[in-house]
Design an enzyme around this catalytic site. Structure first.
Site, PDB file in Angstrom:
ATOM      1  N   SER A  29      -4.222   5.503  -3.526  1.00 43.26           N
ATOM      2  CA  SER A  29      -3.420   6.637  -3.052  1.00 43.26           C
ATOM      3  C   SER A  29      -1.919   6.419  -3.289  1.00 43.26           C
ATOM      4  O   SER A  29      -1.389   5.331  -3.061  1.00 43.26           O
ATOM      5  CB  SER A  29      -3.669   6.835  -1.558  1.00 43.26           C
ATOM      6  OG  SER A  29      -2.888   7.895  -1.076  1.00 43.26           O
ATOM      7  N   SER A  78       9.881   3.109  -0.485  1.00 46.84           N
ATOM      8  CA  SER A  78       9.996   3.808   0.799  1.00 46.84           C
ATOM      9  C   SER A  78       9.936   5.306   0.515  1.00 46.84           C
ATOM     10  O   SER A  78      10.825   6.060   0.893  1.00 46.84           O
ATOM     11  CB  SER A  78      11.300   3.437   1.501  1.00 46.84           C
ATOM     12  OG  SER A  78      12.404   3.834   0.710  1.00 46.84           O
ATOM     13  N   ASN A 134      -5.230   7.637   6.099  1.00 50.78           N
ATOM     14  CA  ASN A 134      -4.132   6.693   5.941  1.00 50.78           C
ATOM     15  C   ASN A 134      -3.522   6.466   7.324  1.00 50.78           C
ATOM     16  O   ASN A 134      -2.756   7.288   7.819  1.00 50.78           O
ATOM     17  CB  ASN A 134      -3.100   7.263   4.951  1.00 50.78           C
ATOM     18  CG  ASN A 134      -1.898   6.347   4.782  1.00 50.78           C
ATOM     19  OD1 ASN A 134      -1.851   5.274   5.376  1.00 50.78           O
ATOM     20  ND2 ASN A 134      -0.947   6.771   3.983  1.00 50.78           N
ATOM     21  N   CYS A 137       0.851   3.991   6.760  1.00 49.14           N
ATOM     22  CA  CYS A 137       2.053   4.138   5.933  1.00 49.14           C
ATOM     23  C   CYS A 137       3.240   3.475   6.636  1.00 49.14           C
ATOM     24  O   CYS A 137       3.581   3.847   7.760  1.00 49.14           O
ATOM     25  CB  CYS A 137       2.369   5.604   5.658  1.00 49.14           C
ATOM     26  SG  CYS A 137       3.860   5.733   4.638  1.00 49.14           S
ATOM     27  N   LYS A 173      -7.908   3.516   5.818  1.00 51.58           N
ATOM     28  CA  LYS A 173      -6.997   2.632   5.089  1.00 51.58           C
ATOM     29  C   LYS A 173      -6.168   1.816   6.073  1.00 51.58           C
ATOM     30  O   LYS A 173      -5.407   2.361   6.879  1.00 51.58           O
ATOM     31  CB  LYS A 173      -6.091   3.481   4.192  1.00 51.58           C
ATOM     32  CG  LYS A 173      -5.009   2.704   3.479  1.00 51.58           C
ATOM     33  CD  LYS A 173      -5.276   2.609   2.004  1.00 51.58           C
ATOM     34  CE  LYS A 173      -4.139   2.022   1.222  1.00 51.58           C
ATOM     35  NZ  LYS A 173      -3.630   2.934   0.206  1.00 51.58           N
ATOM     36  N   ASN A 200      -2.843  -1.606   2.531  1.00 43.91           N
ATOM     37  CA  ASN A 200      -1.633  -0.849   2.251  1.00 43.91           C
ATOM     38  C   ASN A 200      -0.511  -1.875   2.031  1.00 43.91           C
ATOM     39  O   ASN A 200      -0.785  -3.070   1.944  1.00 43.91           O
ATOM     40  CB  ASN A 200      -1.330   0.095   3.424  1.00 43.91           C
ATOM     41  CG  ASN A 200      -0.589   1.345   2.956  1.00 43.91           C
ATOM     42  OD1 ASN A 200       0.338   1.257   2.148  1.00 43.91           O
ATOM     43  ND2 ASN A 200      -0.977   2.496   3.453  1.00 43.91           N
ATOM     44  N   GLY A 273      -3.187   0.213  -7.882  1.00 38.90           N
ATOM     45  CA  GLY A 273      -2.028   0.950  -7.393  1.00 38.90           C
ATOM     46  C   GLY A 273      -0.847   0.761  -8.317  1.00 38.90           C
ATOM     47  O   GLY A 273      -0.709   1.432  -9.349  1.00 38.90           O
TER      48      GLY A 273
HETATM   49  C1  LIG Z   1       5.016   4.162  -4.808  1.00 41.29           C
HETATM   50  C2  LIG Z   1       3.849   3.964  -3.882  1.00 41.29           C
HETATM   51  C3  LIG Z   1       3.403   5.014  -3.097  1.00 41.29           C
HETATM   52  C4  LIG Z   1       2.314   4.835  -2.235  1.00 41.29           C
HETATM   53  N1  LIG Z   1       1.865   5.903  -1.493  1.00 41.29           N
HETATM   54  C5  LIG Z   1       0.770   5.750  -0.708  1.00 41.29           C
HETATM   55  C6  LIG Z   1       0.219   6.854   0.003  1.00 41.29           C
HETATM   56  O1  LIG Z   1       0.698   7.990  -0.085  1.00 41.29           O
HETATM   57  N2  LIG Z   1      -0.866   6.634   0.784  1.00 41.29           N
HETATM   58  C7  LIG Z   1      -1.457   5.413   0.906  1.00 41.29           C
HETATM   59  O2  LIG Z   1      -2.457   5.271   1.623  1.00 41.29           O
HETATM   60  N3  LIG Z   1      -0.977   4.344   0.218  1.00 41.29           N
HETATM   61  C8  LIG Z   1       0.114   4.488  -0.572  1.00 41.29           C
HETATM   62  N4  LIG Z   1       0.575   3.418  -1.290  1.00 41.29           N
HETATM   63  C9  LIG Z   1      -0.099   2.107  -1.161  1.00 41.29           C
HETATM   64  C10 LIG Z   1      -1.109   1.901  -2.296  1.00 41.29           C
HETATM   65  O3  LIG Z   1      -2.136   2.866  -2.269  1.00 41.29           O
HETATM   66  C11 LIG Z   1      -1.741   0.490  -2.180  1.00 41.29           C
HETATM   67  O4  LIG Z   1      -2.454   0.402  -0.979  1.00 41.29           O
HETATM   68  C12 LIG Z   1      -0.719  -0.629  -2.204  1.00 41.29           C
HETATM   69  O5  LIG Z   1       0.359  -0.325  -3.073  1.00 41.29           O
HETATM   70  C13 LIG Z   1      -1.331  -1.978  -2.628  1.00 41.29           C
HETATM   71  O6  LIG Z   1      -1.907  -1.916  -3.908  1.00 41.29           O
HETATM   72  P1  LIG Z   1      -1.106  -2.296  -5.257  1.00 41.29           P
HETATM   73  O7  LIG Z   1      -0.471  -3.652  -5.038  1.00 41.29           O
HETATM   74  O8  LIG Z   1      -2.153  -2.289  -6.325  1.00 41.29           O
HETATM   75  O9  LIG Z   1      -0.083  -1.231  -5.459  1.00 41.29           O
HETATM   76  C14 LIG Z   1       1.668   3.575  -2.144  1.00 41.29           C
HETATM   77  C15 LIG Z   1       2.121   2.507  -2.947  1.00 41.29           C
HETATM   78  C16 LIG Z   1       3.192   2.695  -3.816  1.00 41.29           C
HETATM   79  C17 LIG Z   1       3.634   1.533  -4.667  1.00 41.29           C
END
Ligand SMILES: Cc1cc2nc3c(=O)[nH]c(=O)nc-3n(C[C@H](O)[C@H](O)[C@H](O)COP(=O)(O)O)c2cc1C
Length: 316
Positions: A29, A78, A134, A137, A173, A200, A273
């Site tokens: 996400s 952020s 979620n 966040c 999540k 997350n 992600g």
């Molecule tokens: C730019 C960005 C936006 C994100 N937005 C959301 C979100 O809207 N909802 C959510 O559950 N996680 C969000 N995440 C978290 C990711 O889904 C993921 O759980 C987290 O980044 C760890 O995985 P990764 O290291 O592969 O990115 C976001 C992460 C990033 C980097």
């Protein structure tokens, strides 16, 4: 002449909380928007599932910039749940995603349990395969200061209320910003969740030493990418020991080897992600790499690898 028996292609299909996936590789996400931009770069139909950007009741513009900063082996963001809101999502984004033959899991967030329930009810009639709550966040202000996923009782309350409001598969999540993630996962299971997504991002910050100012306007942000992978793998391992429901593992996955670590630790599926920002083809490469690993090691079924960690004798 001795003919070599042709090896059957390995089975990558899984059942995730009642959702049939052609392979266990999903996109996380918030890192894949609503799929539109990525559809020009990869074949969405090859993905195991798509999890949408988190949707809220009202549209959100998100936080003020700067809201992304690169750190060693990771990024701090952020964003603050920028999204189009549930009505525009249903009218404008969902029809596009439904053109593809790929399971769709819609991520939702509210400021109160009532908002989560309202979102779940609104999505009841839509053609989607599952919901991801979620609760974690790190970039929005909560009245109660804590995220839901940092409070076991609040987590139980939200999940059980949403459970009563929908028959869709319910994935929760979780946040890594807790002392005992396995306990929170157990709360979710007891409250009726069908799956757990973790992790997350970690709350972090970075400072510009010349100006003495924080690099992010919001001061703190969520750390993601390879920097967090070892902690994420450890958390999947701990949660796998505490719940029966399936786990979607994520945190720093870039390669097939990364994804396999999560699967061996206990994740039934994985999500990419930050890796999507580095290389939009990362999920496809991970799928192909998992298949190659299975062929090389004569592994017939991906399910046999889930939680297959071999601990040395005498280890904890
Ligand atoms: C730019 C960005 C936006 C994100 N937005 C959301 C979100 O809207 N909802 C959510 O559950 N996680 C969000 N995440 C978290 C990711 O889904 C993921 O759980 C987290 O980044 C760890 O995985 P990764 O290291 O592969 O990115 C976001 C992460 C990033 C980097």
């Amino acid at each position: 002449m001795i003919r070599k028996a042709k090896q059957k292609p390995p089975n990558l299909t899984i059942d995730l909380a009642g959702i049939s996936l052609r392979n266990p590789v999903m996109v996380a996400s918030g890192t894949f928007g609503y799929g539109e931009e990525y559809a020009e770069l990869i074949d969405l139909n090859r993905l195991g599932a798509i999890v949408t950007k988190t949707i809220t009741l009202k549209p959100r513009l998100g936080n003020e910039p700067p809201r992304i900063v690169e750190t060693a082996s990771g990024i701090l963001n952020s964003i603050g749940l920028q999204n189009v809101g549930i009505n525009a999502f249903i009218d404008e984004k969902l029809p596009f995603l439904r053109e593809y033959d790929v399971p769709l899991i819609v991520s939702i967030a509210g400021e109160t349990p009532d908002e989560y329930v309202e979102l779940a009810k609104t999505l009841r009639e839509e053609k989607i395969e599952g919901l991801e709550l979620n609760l974690s966040c790190p970039n929005i202000k909560y009245d109660r200061k804590l995220m839901f996923a940092q409070d076991p009782k609040a987590t139980h309350r939200v999940v059980s209320r949403v459970r009563k409001a929908t028959n869709l598969p319910l994935i929760v999540k979780l946040s890594p910003n807790v002392t005992d993630i396995a306990f929170i996962a157990k709360m979710c299971e007891e409250a009726g969740a069908d799956g757990i997504s973790l992790i997350n991002t970690f709350v972090g910050m970075a400072i510009d030493v010349e100006s003495g100012e924080p690099m992010l306007h919001q001061i703190t942000g969520g750390l993601s990418g390879p920097a967090i992978k070892p902690i994420a793998v450890r958390m999947v391992y701990e949660v796998h020991k505490s719940v029966e429901i399936p786990i979607i593992g994520m945190g720093g996955i870039i390669t097939a080897g990364d994804a396999l670590e999560f699967i061996i630790a206990g994740a039934k599926a994985v999500a990419i992600g930050t890796g999507n920002f580095v290389d939009p083809r990362a999920p496809i490469k991970v799928i192909d790499g998992i298949r190659e690993h299975m062929i090389k090691n004569k592994i017939k079924d991906i399910k046999s690898m889930v939680g297959s960690l071999k601990c040395p004798k005498g280890s904890l």
